[in-house]
Design an enzyme around this catalytic site. Sequence first.
Site, PDB file in Angstrom:
ATOM      1  N   ALA A  66       0.842  -1.194   0.000  1.00 27.24           N
ATOM      2  CA  ALA A  66       0.000   0.000   0.000  1.00 27.24           C
ATOM      3  C   ALA A  66       0.879   1.245   0.000  1.00 27.24           C
ATOM      4  CB  ALA A  66      -0.909  -0.001   1.228  1.00 27.24           C
ATOM      5  N   GLY A 112      -0.820  -5.161   1.011  1.00 25.59           N
ATOM      6  CA  GLY A 112      -2.069  -5.096   0.269  1.00 25.59           C
ATOM      7  C   GLY A 112      -2.027  -5.833  -1.044  1.00 25.59           C
ATOM      8  N   GLU A 115      -2.748  -9.357  -0.168  1.00 28.51           N
ATOM      9  CA  GLU A 115      -4.157  -9.402   0.223  1.00 28.51           C
ATOM     10  C   GLU A 115      -5.070  -9.343  -1.000  1.00 28.51           C
ATOM     11  OE1 GLU A 115      -4.477  -7.469   4.606  1.00 28.51           O
ATOM     12  OE2 GLU A 115      -3.495  -6.187   3.114  1.00 28.51           O
ATOM     13  N   GLU A 135       3.355  -5.953   7.509  1.00 28.62           N
ATOM     14  CA  GLU A 135       2.751  -4.848   8.248  1.00 28.62           C
ATOM     15  C   GLU A 135       3.252  -4.710   9.686  1.00 28.62           C
ATOM     16  OE1 GLU A 135      -0.243  -5.683   4.946  1.00 28.62           O
ATOM     17  OE2 GLU A 135       1.161  -6.817   6.188  1.00 28.62           O
TER      18      GLU A 135
END
Length: 260
Positions: A66, A112, A115, A135
């Site tokens: 991200a 992300g 994900e 993260e």
Amino acid sequence: MNYENVLSEFQNGITTITINRPKKLNALNSDTIQELHDAFEEADNNEDTKVIIITGSGEKAFVAGADISEFAHFSVNEGGQLAAQGQALLFDFVENLSTPVIAAVNGFALGGGLELAMSCHFRVASSNARMGLPETSLGVIPGYGGTQRLPQLVGKGRAMEMIMTAGMIDAKQALSYGLVNHVVEQDELLGLCDKIASKIMKNSSVAIGKAIKAINANYKDGKDGYKVEIKQFGKCFGTEDFVEGTTAFLEKRKADFPGK
């Protein structure tokens, strides 16, 4: 529809969506998440699209994570809203599409990016792919479904280790974990995805959509997957695809499914 950060191309029943931010290693920012939602919705609404393939531009990354600069200053409430909105807009949205979605993971799929790949119905990786959820090294946890989908795919222990260490695994390890279905050289990646998509398109798109719904139900709290399967199985009997499929079988010919 024209997009700034996404490319969408339709050919022979397949819509290929490419995240096109190579200078940022295709990192996800809010604009890209919105454009991806729009591109997936457009493809799913196109009756001619039977399979969607999602990949990243360039040779280095599917999605390298991200865009941290967008949320580094967020408050507790803003952080919660970021996760809730992102999950609803893109990650849960993709998982629940009735059109099959294949992730072609061409390089780094981190945070992300992993994900997003996990929200797809299954994954194919290039041999140079590297995957992880880093993260916790930033003082946060995966917020786009990573703590839920990763254990479903690789098991609780492996997911705990990957998230706690914030480390990466390579394509070979991802294959052994069951995180990806196939690993090929990068120049063969989209070709294999197209080949798999061609096999999918020979079958009933209506039945496939109902199968996706039944399979997903097993992973949702408060849902009885067996009951959902029974309901979706019964609904198949009222479709034109069922009539064509069973008739073709009895007549010993290949089915030509109308997709209705």
